[in-house]
Scaffold this active site. Structure first.
Site, PDB file in Angstrom:
ATOM      1  N   SER A  65       0.793  -1.214   0.000  1.00 40.47           N
ATOM      2  CA  SER A  65       0.000   0.000   0.000  1.00 40.47           C
ATOM      3  C   SER A  65       0.840   1.286   0.000  1.00 40.47           C
ATOM      4  CB  SER A  65      -0.939  -0.057   1.194  1.00 40.47           C
ATOM      5  OG  SER A  65      -1.882   0.949   1.112  1.00 40.47           O
ATOM      6  N   ASP A 281      -6.570   2.141  -2.149  1.00 40.68           N
ATOM      7  CA  ASP A 281      -7.677   2.019  -1.193  1.00 40.68           C
ATOM      8  C   ASP A 281      -7.843   3.285  -0.347  1.00 40.68           C
ATOM      9  OD1 ASP A 281      -5.550   1.683   0.548  1.00 40.68           O
ATOM     10  OD2 ASP A 281      -6.119  -0.321   1.219  1.00 40.68           O
TER      11      ASP A 281
HETATM   12  C1  G16 Z   1      -3.344   0.609   6.484  1.00 43.99           C
HETATM   13  C2  G16 Z   1      -4.670   0.371   7.129  1.00 43.99           C
HETATM   14  C3  G16 Z   1      -5.291   1.677   7.562  1.00 43.99           C
HETATM   15  C4  G16 Z   1      -4.313   2.452   8.442  1.00 43.99           C
HETATM   16  C5  G16 Z   1      -2.955   2.589   7.757  1.00 43.99           C
HETATM   17  C6  G16 Z   1      -1.902   3.174   8.667  1.00 43.99           C
HETATM   18  O1  G16 Z   1      -3.539   1.384   5.331  1.00 43.99           O
HETATM   19  O2  G16 Z   1      -5.523  -0.297   6.229  1.00 43.99           O
HETATM   20  O3  G16 Z   1      -6.476   1.390   8.252  1.00 43.99           O
HETATM   21  O4  G16 Z   1      -4.807   3.711   8.719  1.00 43.99           O
HETATM   22  O5  G16 Z   1      -2.494   1.307   7.370  1.00 43.99           O
HETATM   23  O6  G16 Z   1      -1.763   2.352   9.780  1.00 43.99           O
HETATM   24  P1  G16 Z   1      -0.642   2.569  10.874  1.00 43.99           P
HETATM   25  O7  G16 Z   1      -0.825   3.973  11.380  1.00 43.99           O
HETATM   26  O8  G16 Z   1      -0.913   1.527  11.904  1.00 43.99           O
HETATM   27  O9  G16 Z   1       0.695   2.434  10.197  1.00 43.99           O
HETATM   28  P2  G16 Z   1      -2.776   1.079   3.981  1.00 43.99           P
HETATM   29  O10 G16 Z   1      -3.443   1.985   3.002  1.00 43.99           O
HETATM   30  O11 G16 Z   1      -1.334   1.385   4.202  1.00 43.99           O
HETATM   31  O12 G16 Z   1      -3.014  -0.376   3.738  1.00 43.99           O
END
Ligand code: G16
Length: 544
Positions: A65, A281
């Protein structure tokens, strides 16, 4: 058993480095791609077991991501297209970290605890993003599936939300849509064109949108979809992956955290622009004003726009459905006040991670959930969808039925399985068109409190434990007290810290009445984290 022999043999081609211990994070495993081959093989095994257990198709998406190009990761998708249930995250971690000689024991343990019949069929859908490591890592997933005798379908390059959508379509026997990329484009574009077809006199300028594809999969897919939607939306695509590096100085996370436009994008004054993240996403919008100031419209502003639109339609349709907005601690304080005090909608706060927001949103007839970083969607309960459909089929007054038709098309345009940048972009564009609203008018609904996000490196981020939907820390000792004292120094201030579940950092959030105060508070809290939670490297640098 022959299947177990096959697992042992194939696992030798995807060996686990001894002693390597990885945790299932906010949205699955995520690390430098070089550490992930065995994880992918084992997630292929786990998805096969999950499929046998649920008697349904399961999804495995290879992506990291928003992380840099050299990282990769895996997201597991449950039968209705939602993130895998938390109970199985525990199994995922056990399986991922079992040393080679313990792999079969770990596998058999899950089979026994879940009472899985190995003779059951298994089907796994696999997708990947555009990272150079994704091809071999998705092959490792496919190897894991075949080792346990599962069937797989490799969708190749797709966005994460597209794979979630395919899984849901497959498990609802096509009721949610057709499980093909073309089926996805057709469903969304038809709903979008129907929503916008009655809007009179839209100029080319109004139909124009600048899109930053983050040099990722979203760029490829928007190119594929463009032809389907061009009657209602004309896209200028930047960071399309032909030159720049994935997520580097571009993409939704860069724009949100840095609060500035991506590099290599041509933005005219007042023009609507949006950025996707690396697996499409998440989405955020922005524009620059006549003084050259940058204005960000993040997940909170998107949730406000969508929930206001839905609430108005419900009133026009005379439908009494309970609507709520689900946010996280990152939600700007102004957005929460606006939603609760002006809009009078129910607001809930959960921990970071779409799985938490999704779950909370399911408790309402209509649950709008968005993280401030632009990850979100809308869930409609079965009862809500039925009531809308009844009204569409009825001969009630024109106004009520017209509102119900708009609601019906909105339901079809939204990817209810997970946050989806393409679907969210189209719903935002449709709402702005229907309401005849400019991006500036949308921005003016409320004014964000100035805020700042920083990252702090510590030796083990797990020393930070939080409570109250991550708004307060319970360890290490003294940290919450220090944050409380710092917050008291500033007007309208709030701050919290939490360990990231996708990067090896502690995240710091601060908001206050002025940008100077928000920056100063974020700096001071970062320093407190560094000192009390085992910071590594140089002390955090103060923002200028
Ligand atoms: C993922 C999760 C999100 C979250 C983000 C950051 O997003 O699906 O819900 O907000 O990680 O998470 P953290 O602050 O724990 O690093 P993505 O778009 O990177 O898959």
């Amino acid at each position: 058993m022959a299947q177990f022999q096959e697992v042992t043999q194939k696992s030798m081609q995807h060996p686990k480095p001894k002693g390597l211990d990885l945790q299932y994070g906010t949205a699955g495993f995520r690390d430098n791609a070089q550490h992930l081959d065995h994880i992918m093989f084992r997630m292929g095994l786990l998805a096969t077991l999950r499929s046998k257990k649920t008697k349904a198709t399961i999804g495995v998406m290879v992506t990291a991501s928003h992380n840099p190009e050299e990282d990769n990761g895996v997201k597991l998708i449950d039968p209705m297209g939602e993130m895998v249930t938390p109970a199985w995250e525990v199994y995922a971690t056990q399986l991922a970290n079992a040393e080679e000689e313990d792999l079969l024991t770990a596998l058999k343990d899950i089979i026994e605890r879940e009472g899985i019949n190995l003779a059951e069929e298994a089907n796994v859908f696999v997708g990947k993003d555009t990272r150079s490591s994704s091809a071999s890592l998705s092959q490792a997933v496919l190897d894991g599936v075949s080792a346990l005798g599962g069937h797989s379908k490799d969708y190749g390059l797709v966005t994460t939300p597209q794979l979630h959508y395919m899984v849901c379509c497959q498990n609802t026997q096509g009721r949610y849509g057709e499980a093909t990329v073309e089926g996805y484009y057709n469903k969304l574009s038809q709903a979008f064109l129907q929503l916008t077809s009655d809007v009179p006199n839209r100029t080319d300028d109004q139909k124009h949108l600048v899109v930053d594809g983050a040099n990722g999969i979203g760029a490829l897919k928007i190119r594929e979809m463009e032809g389907h939607i061009k009657k209602g939306l004309q896209i200028s695509l930047f960071n399309d992956g032909t030159g720049g590096k994935l997520n580097y100085q571009c993409g939704a996370d860069f724009v949100k955290v840095q609060q500035k436009a991506p590099a290599d994008i041509k933005m005219n004054v007042g023009e609507r622009c949006c950025s996707f993240d690396g697996d499409a996403d998440r989405i955020v919008y922005y524009y620059s004003d006549t003084e050259g100031r940058f204005h960000l419209l993040d997940g909170d502003k998107i949730a406000t726009l969508i929930s206001t639109f839905l609430k108005e339609l419900l009133t026009q349709a005379g439908l009494n459905l309970k609507i709520a907005v689900v946010q996280t601690a990152y939600a700007n304080g102004s957005s929460t006040h606006y939603l609760e005090d002006t809009m009078k909608v129910i607001v809930r706060c959960t921990k970071t991670g779409v799985k938490h927001l999704h779950h909370a949103a399911q408790e309402f007839d209509i649950g709008v959930y968005f993280e401030a970083n632009g990850h979100g969607t809308v869930l409609f309960s079965k009862a809500a969808e039925e009531k809308i459909q009844q009204l569409v089929d009825s001969s009630s007054s024109d106004e009520r039925r017209s509102a119900a038709i708009l609601l019906h098309n909105t339901v079809n345009l939204i990817n209810q399985t997970v946050g989806d940048a393409i679907s969210d972009m189209l719903i935002i564009e449709a709402i702005l068109a229907i309401k005849g609203m400019t991006v500036q008018q949308w921005d003016a609904i409320y004014t964000d409190l100035p805020n700042r996000q920083l990252k702090v490196k510590v030796s083990d981020r797990r020393v930070i434990d939080t409570t109250d939907a991550e708004r307060r820390t319970v360890s290490p000792a003294g940290l919450q007290g220090a944050i409380d004292s710092l917050v008291k120094k500033y007007r309208k201030a709030r701050s919290f810290v939490r360990p990231s579940g996708t990067e090896d950092v502690v995240r710091v959030y601060a908001e206050a009445e002025t940008q100077e105060s928000a920056d100063a508070l974020a700096n001071e809290v970062s320093l407190a984290v560094y000192r009390l939670a085992g910071g590594v490297g140089d002390e955090p640098k103060l923002l200028q």
